[in-house]
Every structure is written in structure tokens, then in C-alpha cells.
Write an enzyme that holds these catalytic residues in place. Structure first.
Site, mmCIF file in Angstrom:
data_model
loop_
_atom_site.group_PDB
_atom_site.id
_atom_site.type_symbol
_atom_site.label_atom_id
_atom_site.label_comp_id
_atom_site.label_asym_id
_atom_site.label_seq_id
_atom_site.Cartn_x
_atom_site.Cartn_y
_atom_site.Cartn_z
ATOM 1 N N LYS A 13 0.829 -1.225 0.000
ATOM 2 C CA LYS A 13 0.000 0.000 0.000
ATOM 3 C C LYS A 13 0.855 1.264 0.000
ATOM 4 O O LYS A 13 0.603 2.177 -0.760
ATOM 5 C CB LYS A 13 -0.878 0.079 1.265
ATOM 6 C CG LYS A 13 -2.091 -0.779 1.294
ATOM 7 C CD LYS A 13 -3.017 -0.388 2.439
ATOM 8 C CE LYS A 13 -2.383 -0.377 3.809
ATOM 9 N NZ LYS A 13 -1.997 -1.689 4.356
ATOM 10 N N ARG A 89 -9.580 1.477 8.962
ATOM 11 C CA ARG A 89 -9.164 0.115 9.307
ATOM 12 C C ARG A 89 -10.197 -0.587 10.182
ATOM 13 O O ARG A 89 -9.981 -1.729 10.564
ATOM 14 C CB ARG A 89 -7.853 0.178 10.076
ATOM 15 C CG ARG A 89 -6.628 -0.161 9.243
ATOM 16 C CD ARG A 89 -5.435 0.037 10.159
ATOM 17 N NE ARG A 89 -4.274 -0.700 9.843
ATOM 18 C CZ ARG A 89 -3.210 -0.180 9.221
ATOM 19 N NH1 ARG A 89 -3.243 1.029 8.759
ATOM 20 N NH2 ARG A 89 -2.141 -0.906 9.058
ATOM 21 N N ARG A 128 11.104 -6.403 4.792
ATOM 22 C CA ARG A 128 11.062 -4.967 5.101
ATOM 23 C C ARG A 128 11.650 -4.710 6.483
ATOM 24 O O ARG A 128 12.373 -3.741 6.702
ATOM 25 C CB ARG A 128 9.608 -4.476 5.032
ATOM 26 C CG ARG A 128 9.453 -2.982 5.246
ATOM 27 C CD ARG A 128 8.045 -2.521 4.942
ATOM 28 N NE ARG A 128 7.073 -3.052 5.885
ATOM 29 C CZ ARG A 128 5.750 -2.864 5.786
ATOM 30 N NH1 ARG A 128 5.259 -2.192 4.761
ATOM 31 N NH2 ARG A 128 4.928 -3.366 6.680
ATOM 32 N N ARG A 134 11.857 -1.651 10.643
ATOM 33 C CA ARG A 134 10.588 -1.204 11.239
ATOM 34 C C ARG A 134 10.284 -2.050 12.461
ATOM 35 O O ARG A 134 10.294 -3.279 12.393
ATOM 36 C CB ARG A 134 9.464 -1.341 10.197
ATOM 37 C CG ARG A 134 8.748 -0.032 9.937
ATOM 38 C CD ARG A 134 7.684 -0.185 8.904
ATOM 39 N NE ARG A 134 6.422 -0.629 9.477
ATOM 40 C CZ ARG A 134 5.257 -0.465 8.869
ATOM 41 N NH1 ARG A 134 5.204 0.140 7.696
ATOM 42 N NH2 ARG A 134 4.153 -0.896 9.415
ATOM 43 N N ARG A 145 -0.531 -8.636 13.388
ATOM 44 C CA ARG A 145 -1.145 -7.608 12.533
ATOM 45 C C ARG A 145 -2.054 -8.225 11.477
ATOM 46 O O ARG A 145 -3.083 -7.655 11.114
ATOM 47 C CB ARG A 145 -0.047 -6.757 11.878
ATOM 48 C CG ARG A 145 0.524 -5.741 12.870
ATOM 49 C CD ARG A 145 1.894 -5.272 12.491
ATOM 50 N NE ARG A 145 1.919 -4.537 11.259
ATOM 51 C CZ ARG A 145 2.971 -4.501 10.433
ATOM 52 N NH1 ARG A 145 4.058 -5.188 10.709
ATOM 53 N NH2 ARG A 145 2.914 -3.792 9.347
HETATM 54 P P1 AMP Z 1 0.745 0.939 8.554
HETATM 55 O O1 AMP Z 1 1.989 1.697 8.294
HETATM 56 O O2 AMP Z 1 -0.430 1.444 7.787
HETATM 57 O O3 AMP Z 1 0.929 -0.551 8.413
HETATM 58 O O4 AMP Z 1 0.370 1.190 10.101
HETATM 59 C C1 AMP Z 1 1.263 0.823 11.138
HETATM 60 C C2 AMP Z 1 0.534 0.767 12.470
HETATM 61 O O5 AMP Z 1 -0.041 2.059 12.773
HETATM 62 C C3 AMP Z 1 -0.646 -0.194 12.537
HETATM 63 O O6 AMP Z 1 -0.246 -1.526 12.812
HETATM 64 C C4 AMP Z 1 -1.450 0.413 13.686
HETATM 65 O O7 AMP Z 1 -0.841 0.140 14.933
HETATM 66 C C5 AMP Z 1 -1.304 1.901 13.440
HETATM 67 N N1 AMP Z 1 -2.365 2.422 12.527
HETATM 68 C C6 AMP Z 1 -2.198 2.925 11.272
HETATM 69 N N2 AMP Z 1 -3.379 3.290 10.730
HETATM 70 C C7 AMP Z 1 -4.319 3.017 11.674
HETATM 71 C C8 AMP Z 1 -5.726 3.145 11.716
HETATM 72 N N3 AMP Z 1 -6.433 3.617 10.658
HETATM 73 N N4 AMP Z 1 -6.375 2.751 12.854
HETATM 74 C C9 AMP Z 1 -5.691 2.279 13.914
HETATM 75 N N5 AMP Z 1 -4.368 2.107 13.931
HETATM 76 C C10 AMP Z 1 -3.668 2.477 12.835
#
Ligand code: AMP
Length: 192
Positions: A13, A89, A128, A134, A145
């Protein structure tokens, strides 16, 4: 045009979001990037988010909805569309977003759902974690996740299916191939 890019962790994404945002001159709004920056900067938001993000859990809905509202309202002052990456989400986030779209009269929203088999997602995220370090890309957190995605995020598709068209795109293949598939679905030539 505004885009919601939807899909499991590790599907690409973030990479696709950056390419599409620049191709269509959209404001890229990544909730994950915003949270990571807040954690790094030690802000109040960062303090609330840290434990959740690092363990692979979702940040509470009220926190993330408040944040996205603020960014979208500010975004309205500019004559540019936006691309949401990593939001909504949960079904409650999707409902709050629909309400906001009505309030601020946002139209032309395209939903792209990227997908790939789970084993491929795990392989990509482990890589990654090694390449970028990360904190949430360790095997245990990755599995958590993916579970969170299945339980809390997959239902968002069902919610949208009642009211909006979701365009499903295969996330397997090279970055360029996936970008081309998405652009074809959008039926929009890139601006650059
Ligand atoms: P991402 O980079 O989109 O994979 O997001 C990394 C982490 O940020 C996720 O595993 C959540 O802990 C938090 N996060 C990101 N977007 C959201 C969201 N829309 N709602 C809740 N937690 C989020």
C-alpha cells in the site's frame, strides 16, 4: 479524484500510495507514517500510539478518527484530491469517514482493494523489517497484525459493499505491474 487504498499489511500500500499520489497529484495521507512520526517526535499523540503500534494492535478509533478529520479538513483548503493509505481500518472508522465526506461534500471517492496471499505478505514484511528496521516488522508482530486485519479491517469491505464500489486489484507482481493495474481500474491517465 480521491482514493482510499485498502489492503492487508505488507501488500505494498505504502509504495503504491506514493507512486499514485505523485502520478495524480494527490495529497498522500498515511496514518501509519503520521503515527510513526509522532512516536519519533515524542508528541502526545506519539505517547498514546507507541504501545499499540509497536505491538501491532490498532490505535483507538477516537484517536485516529480525530487525527484524520483534522488532516482532511485542512486538506479541503487546497484544491487537490487526497489518497488515504491505512485508513479506514475498522467499520467505525469507515462510518466516521462517510459522515465526514457528507459534511464536507467530498465526492468522487474511489476505493482500491489490494490483495495478496498471506505467505507472500509475511515474506515481504520480514524482508522490510530487515531492510528498514521497522519495529513492528518482526515475525510475531506480523502474525498479530494479519490477525488484526482479518478480524477488524476485513469487515470494512463488507460495510463498503453495501454502498460503494470496491475495485479489487491483484497485489502480486512487480511494483510497476501493480501500479499499471490500479491505473487501469481508475481509468484515469496519470498527470505526469
Ligand atoms: P501501517 O503503516 O499502515 O501498516 O500502520 C502501522 C501501524 O499504525 C498499525 O499496525 C497500527 O498500529 C497503526 N495504525 C495505522 N493506521 C491506523 C488506523 N487507521 N487505525 C488504527 N491504527 C492504525
Amino acid at each position: 479524484m480521491n482514493i482510499i487504498l485498502f489492503g492487508p499489511p505488507g501488500v505494498g500500500k505504502g509504495t503504491q500510495a506514493q507512486l499514485l499520489a505523485s502520478a495524480y497529484n494527490l495529497h498522500h495521507i498515511s496514518t501509519g507514517d503520521m503515527l510513526r512520526a509522532a512516536i519519533k517526535g515524542g508528541t502526545e499523540l506519539g505517547k498514546v500510539a507507541k504501545g499499540h503500534v509497536e505491538s501491532g494492535a490498532l490505535v483507538p478509533d477516537d484517536v485516529i478518527i480525530g487525527l484524520v478529520k483534522e488532516v482532511l479538513l485542512e486538506q479541503m483548503e487546497h484544491e487537490r484530491g487526497f489518497l488515504l493509505d491505512g485508513f479506514p481500518r475498522t467499520v467505525d472508522q469507515a462510518k466516521a469517514l462517510e459522515q465526514l465526506f457528507t459534511e464536507i461534500a467530498i465526492q468522487d471517492v474511489r476505493i482500491i482493494s489490494l490483495d495478496a496471499p498471506e505467505e507472500e505478505l509475511i515474506t515481504r514484511m520480514v524482508k522490510r523489517g530487515q531492510d528498514l528496521g521497522r519495529a513492528d516488522d518482526t515475525e510475531e508482530t506480523i502474525r498479530h497484525r494479519l490477525n488484526v486485519y482479518q478480524q477488524q479491517t476485513e469487515p470494512v469491505k463488507g460495510y463498503y459493499a453495501q454502498s460503494r464500489e470496491i475495485m479489487s486489484v491483484d497485489g502480486l507482481g512487480s511494483v510497476e505491474e501493480v501500479t499499471q493495474r490500479i491505473m487501469k481500474c481508475l481509468g484515469h491517465p496519470a498527470l505526469v
